[in-house]
Design a protein around this motif. Sequence first.
Motif, PDB file in Angstrom:
ATOM      1  N   ASP A 118      36.430  12.251  32.067  1.00  0.00           N
ATOM      2  CA  ASP A 118      36.714  12.047  30.647  1.00  0.00           C
ATOM      3  C   ASP A 118      36.134  10.736  30.135  1.00  0.00           C
ATOM      4  N   TYR A 119      36.086   9.727  31.013  1.00  0.00           N
ATOM      5  CA  TYR A 119      35.547   8.434  30.595  1.00  0.00           C
ATOM      6  C   TYR A 119      34.035   8.350  30.795  1.00  0.00           C
ATOM      7  N   GLY A 120      33.428   9.389  31.336  1.00  0.00           N
ATOM      8  CA  GLY A 120      31.980   9.375  31.530  1.00  0.00           C
ATOM      9  C   GLY A 120      31.528   8.503  32.675  1.00  0.00           C
ATOM     10  N   ALA A 121      32.407   8.260  33.641  1.00  0.00           N
ATOM     11  CA  ALA A 121      32.045   7.417  34.783  1.00  0.00           C
ATOM     12  C   ALA A 121      31.333   8.198  35.871  1.00  0.00           C
ATOM     13  N   VAL A 122      31.229   9.502  35.719  1.00  0.00           N
ATOM     14  CA  VAL A 122      30.612  10.334  36.727  1.00  0.00           C
ATOM     15  C   VAL A 122      29.888  11.467  36.026  1.00  0.00           C
ATOM     16  N   ASP A 123      28.928  12.059  36.741  1.00  0.00           N
ATOM     17  CA  ASP A 123      28.181  13.172  36.191  1.00  0.00           C
ATOM     18  C   ASP A 123      29.136  14.285  35.771  1.00  0.00           C
ATOM     19  N   HIS A 124      29.122  14.625  34.505  1.00  0.00           N
ATOM     20  CA  HIS A 124      30.098  15.555  33.943  1.00  0.00           C
ATOM     21  C   HIS A 124      29.957  16.952  34.546  1.00  0.00           C
ATOM     22  N   GLU A 125      28.740  17.429  34.669  1.00  0.00           N
ATOM     23  CA  GLU A 125      28.529  18.806  35.109  1.00  0.00           C
ATOM     24  C   GLU A 125      28.983  19.013  36.555  1.00  0.00           C
ATOM     25  N   THR A 126      28.623  18.094  37.448  1.00  0.00           N
ATOM     26  CA  THR A 126      28.982  18.255  38.859  1.00  0.00           C
ATOM     27  C   THR A 126      30.489  18.257  39.052  1.00  0.00           C
ATOM     28  N   VAL A 127      31.163  17.280  38.493  1.00  0.00           N
ATOM     29  CA  VAL A 127      32.613  17.178  38.676  1.00  0.00           C
ATOM     30  C   VAL A 127      33.321  18.309  37.950  1.00  0.00           C
ATOM     31  N   ALA A 128      32.835  18.688  36.753  1.00  0.00           N
ATOM     32  CA  ALA A 128      33.492  19.744  35.981  1.00  0.00           C
ATOM     33  C   ALA A 128      33.427  21.069  36.729  1.00  0.00           C
ATOM     34  N   ILE A 129      32.257  21.393  37.287  1.00  0.00           N
ATOM     35  CA  ILE A 129      32.128  22.637  38.038  1.00  0.00           C
ATOM     36  C   ILE A 129      33.038  22.617  39.257  1.00  0.00           C
ATOM     37  N   TYR A 130      33.092  21.497  39.938  1.00  0.00           N
ATOM     38  CA  TYR A 130      33.926  21.413  41.136  1.00  0.00           C
ATOM     39  C   TYR A 130      35.399  21.581  40.785  1.00  0.00           C
ATOM     40  N   LEU A 131      35.849  20.930  39.721  1.00  0.00           N
ATOM     41  CA  LEU A 131      37.250  21.031  39.343  1.00  0.00           C
ATOM     42  C   LEU A 131      37.583  22.432  38.854  1.00  0.00           C
ATOM     43  N   GLU A 132      36.649  23.082  38.176  1.00  0.00           N
ATOM     44  CA  GLU A 132      36.908  24.451  37.734  1.00  0.00           C
ATOM     45  C   GLU A 132      37.045  25.384  38.926  1.00  0.00           C
ATOM     46  N   GLU A 133      36.223  25.190  39.953  1.00  0.00           N
ATOM     47  CA  GLU A 133      36.346  26.011  41.152  1.00  0.00           C
ATOM     48  C   GLU A 133      37.693  25.790  41.817  1.00  0.00           C
ATOM     49  N   GLN A 134      38.131  24.544  41.860  1.00  0.00           N
ATOM     50  CA  GLN A 134      39.420  24.262  42.472  1.00  0.00           C
ATOM     51  C   GLN A 134      40.554  24.872  41.662  1.00  0.00           C
ATOM     52  N   ASP A 135      40.477  24.778  40.339  1.00  0.00           N
ATOM     53  CA  ASP A 135      41.533  25.308  39.498  1.00  0.00           C
ATOM     54  C   ASP A 135      41.618  26.826  39.596  1.00  0.00           C
ATOM     55  N   GLU A 136      40.469  27.513  39.706  1.00  0.00           N
ATOM     56  CA  GLU A 136      40.485  28.957  39.838  1.00  0.00           C
ATOM     57  C   GLU A 136      41.161  29.386  41.133  1.00  0.00           C
ATOM     58  N   GLN A 137      40.943  28.615  42.192  1.00  0.00           N
ATOM     59  CA  GLN A 137      41.559  28.951  43.470  1.00  0.00           C
ATOM     60  C   GLN A 137      43.057  28.703  43.442  1.00  0.00           C
TER      61      GLN A 137
END
Length: 372
Positions: A118-137
Amino acid sequence: MDIPEKPDKKISELYKEGFLGLEKVNNSSEATNSGSVQSQVRQAQKALEDCTRLVSTVDMFSPNESIEEVSSLNLRYLLLPALLGKLTLKLATDASGRFEVVKLADAYFKDFLRRCRDYGAVDHETVAIYLEEQDEQNAGNGTVVPIVRDRNPDLTAMVQKRNDKIRRFQEEKERERRLKELQELVERDDADDERVREYHMTLLKSNIAQALDELASLQQEKNILQHMERLKKESAGYDEVPQGQRPPSRRPPPQRQGLKPVIITKDQAMKQVFGAGYPSLPVMTVDEFYEQRVSQGKFPGGQAAGGCGSGGCSHSHGHGQEQDQAAGAEVDQVVREYQQERDDPELLARDRAMDEFKDDHRRGEGNRHNRS
């Protein structure tokens, strides 16, 4: 509504206590499950939890801010969930409580990555995809859905994943080197605001990479723990069913007989020793082994080697002795290989003594025929 009691220490003091406590635990030479280390873990965990409550109370962070708007000294408080996740994994529990520890650490690391995203401290796409995969599981009833792997994996994607892993490893090594340099400046109070900000940003990026690795490991551990729990419940349910009413599909597999190695011993005394220590293992002496090979026609002995004429007995007898010596050498080699495979202490001591003797005595040192 009860108002939470505010700790006597300042936010910075609580953060420093928890941060140094985690470093002390990581650098400790004692076992993680020892009483002293577990006490340090809980003290550091309590300090960081109190620090988190104070940070939430003063509304230090806002979802409308970017990483550039956060002051240099306040950047370190973004690390609180990551530090708590690391400390949580240090907690020593039994098998039944490990799953709760894993779930708690998983929640800490996800919260840390979401805030950094949210603060833009990390690549948005990489972390967002990873968190979405975790949330789906973790969606639905809270159970983890195992990831179905493609039977025909994309080789290009695998190569790219490997290259990314190597790149992250190299970047992490460079960050560790830079962190040591900046930490010395910060601890001596010789660093200006730019260096302090660089130190906390480097520490933040290092923890982001570690959090991604930890989440991947935690996902695998959760699947294993859930599978073990499922097997435990099935076993308990099977035992509760009466013997005559158990369904065939839930019957345990038949017990298989274990493989029994043939242990060759040098003499009868060793056979008795091994037989007393391992009564279920079939053993035989060298003589028994040789007699067995003679009966099978593989070794010469008795009439197995054939008769001899009037002029050839001495030659046949000498040839038979050579074969006997070769057979004995083969048996000795089998015995030595068996002892080496099982790290026989007597063989190790004998070999070590021979190595020391060769180190102290050169080859041919005692056979010089009176030469100076």
